[in-house]
Design a protein around this motif. Structure first.
Motif, PDB file in Angstrom:
ATOM      1  N   ASN A  99       2.552   8.795   4.922  1.00  0.00           N
ATOM      2  CA  ASN A  99       3.468   9.900   5.237  1.00  0.00           C
ATOM      3  C   ASN A  99       4.793   9.621   4.522  1.00  0.00           C
ATOM      4  O   ASN A  99       5.819   9.327   5.152  1.00  0.00           O
ATOM      5  N   GLY A 150      13.754   2.789  15.087  1.00  0.00           N
ATOM      6  CA  GLY A 150      12.851   3.737  14.440  1.00  0.00           C
ATOM      7  C   GLY A 150      11.522   3.124  14.050  1.00  0.00           C
ATOM      8  O   GLY A 150      10.701   3.800  13.422  1.00  0.00           O
ATOM      9  N   GLN A 151      11.292   1.864  14.434  1.00  0.00           N
ATOM     10  CA  GLN A 151      10.006   1.237  14.097  1.00  0.00           C
ATOM     11  C   GLN A 151       8.893   1.869  14.922  1.00  0.00           C
ATOM     12  O   GLN A 151       8.956   1.864  16.158  1.00  0.00           O
ATOM     13  N   HIS A 171       6.568   6.104  -2.190  1.00  0.00           N
ATOM     14  CA  HIS A 171       6.921   5.256  -1.039  1.00  0.00           C
ATOM     15  C   HIS A 171       5.806   4.247  -0.761  1.00  0.00           C
ATOM     16  O   HIS A 171       4.664   4.615  -0.499  1.00  0.00           O
ATOM     17  N   HIS A 191       6.612  -4.750   8.377  1.00  0.00           N
ATOM     18  CA  HIS A 191       6.448  -4.098   7.077  1.00  0.00           C
ATOM     19  C   HIS A 191       7.804  -3.762   6.491  1.00  0.00           C
ATOM     20  O   HIS A 191       8.752  -3.457   7.211  1.00  0.00           O
ATOM     21  N   LEU A 204       0.832  -1.202   0.000  1.00  0.00           N
ATOM     22  CA  LEU A 204       0.000   0.000   0.000  1.00  0.00           C
ATOM     23  C   LEU A 204       0.867   1.253   0.000  1.00  0.00           C
ATOM     24  O   LEU A 204       2.056   1.203   0.344  1.00  0.00           O
ATOM     25  N   MET A 205       0.245   2.360  -0.343  1.00  0.00           N
ATOM     26  CA  MET A 205       0.954   3.637  -0.328  1.00  0.00           C
ATOM     27  C   MET A 205       1.126   4.104   1.120  1.00  0.00           C
ATOM     28  O   MET A 205       0.168   4.108   1.903  1.00  0.00           O
TER      29      MET A 205
HETATM   30  P1  5GP Z   1       8.094   2.322  10.748  1.00  0.00           P
HETATM   31  O1  5GP Z   1       8.692   3.577  11.335  1.00  0.00           O
HETATM   32  O2  5GP Z   1       7.257   1.576  11.741  1.00  0.00           O
HETATM   33  O3  5GP Z   1       9.104   1.456  10.066  1.00  0.00           O
HETATM   34  O4  5GP Z   1       7.162   2.830   9.580  1.00  0.00           O
HETATM   35  C1  5GP Z   1       5.788   3.013   9.719  1.00  0.00           C
HETATM   36  C2  5GP Z   1       5.293   3.625   8.432  1.00  0.00           C
HETATM   37  O5  5GP Z   1       3.887   3.505   8.404  1.00  0.00           O
HETATM   38  C3  5GP Z   1       5.607   5.123   8.320  1.00  0.00           C
HETATM   39  O6  5GP Z   1       6.312   5.361   7.100  1.00  0.00           O
HETATM   40  C4  5GP Z   1       4.238   5.783   8.333  1.00  0.00           C
HETATM   41  O7  5GP Z   1       4.164   6.893   7.478  1.00  0.00           O
HETATM   42  C5  5GP Z   1       3.328   4.661   7.872  1.00  0.00           C
HETATM   43  N1  5GP Z   1       1.959   4.716   8.385  1.00  0.00           N
HETATM   44  C6  5GP Z   1       1.603   4.937   9.691  1.00  0.00           C
HETATM   45  N2  5GP Z   1       0.260   4.891   9.800  1.00  0.00           N
HETATM   46  C7  5GP Z   1      -0.223   4.642   8.554  1.00  0.00           C
HETATM   47  C8  5GP Z   1      -1.551   4.494   8.039  1.00  0.00           C
HETATM   48  O8  5GP Z   1      -2.563   4.570   8.740  1.00  0.00           O
HETATM   49  N3  5GP Z   1      -1.660   4.238   6.702  1.00  0.00           N
HETATM   50  C9  5GP Z   1      -0.561   4.138   5.893  1.00  0.00           C
HETATM   51  N4  5GP Z   1      -0.793   3.885   4.601  1.00  0.00           N
HETATM   52  N5  5GP Z   1       0.696   4.278   6.351  1.00  0.00           N
HETATM   53  C10 5GP Z   1       0.859   4.528   7.664  1.00  0.00           C
END
Ligand code: 5GP
Ligand code: ZN
Length: 135
Positions: A32, A92-93, A38, A99, A28-29
């Motif tokens: 942010n 940073g997760q 991305h 994912h 999915l897109m």
């Molecule tokens: P992490 O920092 O956990 O590796 O990355 C989490 C990612 O999930 C971030 O890039 C953030 O923008 C994305 N994200 C967080 N909440 C949502 C959401 O509700 N929908 C989508 N499509 N992306 C999300």
């Protein structure tokens, strides 16, 4: 799984813009995005970290990421891309549901470089030994 935003996305309780679905993954897109195009590849099942994901699922993740990276770079006209997975809050997760980020790149200046410096060659063999002991 309660309180997991990606489980909510998988179940359709939160909307998402999807580019791919199969029995194990949804792509999915990112809401942010770090760059234009991305994508996130998320597992259908809730696994907090790569260490929790069964090998049979992980074995399918990289070929899918490759296919999506090719499509994303072609789709947005980017010559390069990053693939990465954050594992644990210290990395940073932010979303503790596995994912993989597919990040099309047009310039090394788009994102801050992780940096790093030269290794201490007197310590490196001991670091390697500490890792080997745990393999
Ligand atoms: P992490 O920092 O956990 O590796 O990355 C989490 C990612 O999930 C971030 O890039 C953030 O923008 C994305 N994200 C967080 N909440 C949502 C959401 O509700 N929908 C989508 N499509 N992306 C999300
Ligand atoms: Zn989840």
């Amino acid at each position: 799984m309660g309180d997991c935003i990606f489980c909510d996305i998988v179940e359709g309780r939160i909307p998402s813009i999807r580019v791919h679905e199969d029995e194990d993954f949804i792509a999915l897109m990112d809401i942010n995005p770090l760059t234009y195009g991305h994508l996130l590849v998320i597992t259908r099942e809730h696994y907090p970290s790569t260490l929790d994901v069964p090998d049979r699922i992980l074995a399918k993740a990289l070929p899918l990421a490759k296919k999506l990276a090719e499509a994303a770079t072609l789709g947005v006209g980017a010559p390069a891309f990053n693939l990465f997975v954050n594992n644990g809050p210290e990395s940073g997760q932010e979303v503790p549901h596995w994912h993989l980020h597919v990040v099309p790149r047009k310039s090394p200046k788009e994102l801050p470089h992780l940096g790093g410096g030269p290794a201490d060659l007197t310590k490196l063999p001991f670091t390697a030994a500490a890792i080997r002991e745990n393999l």
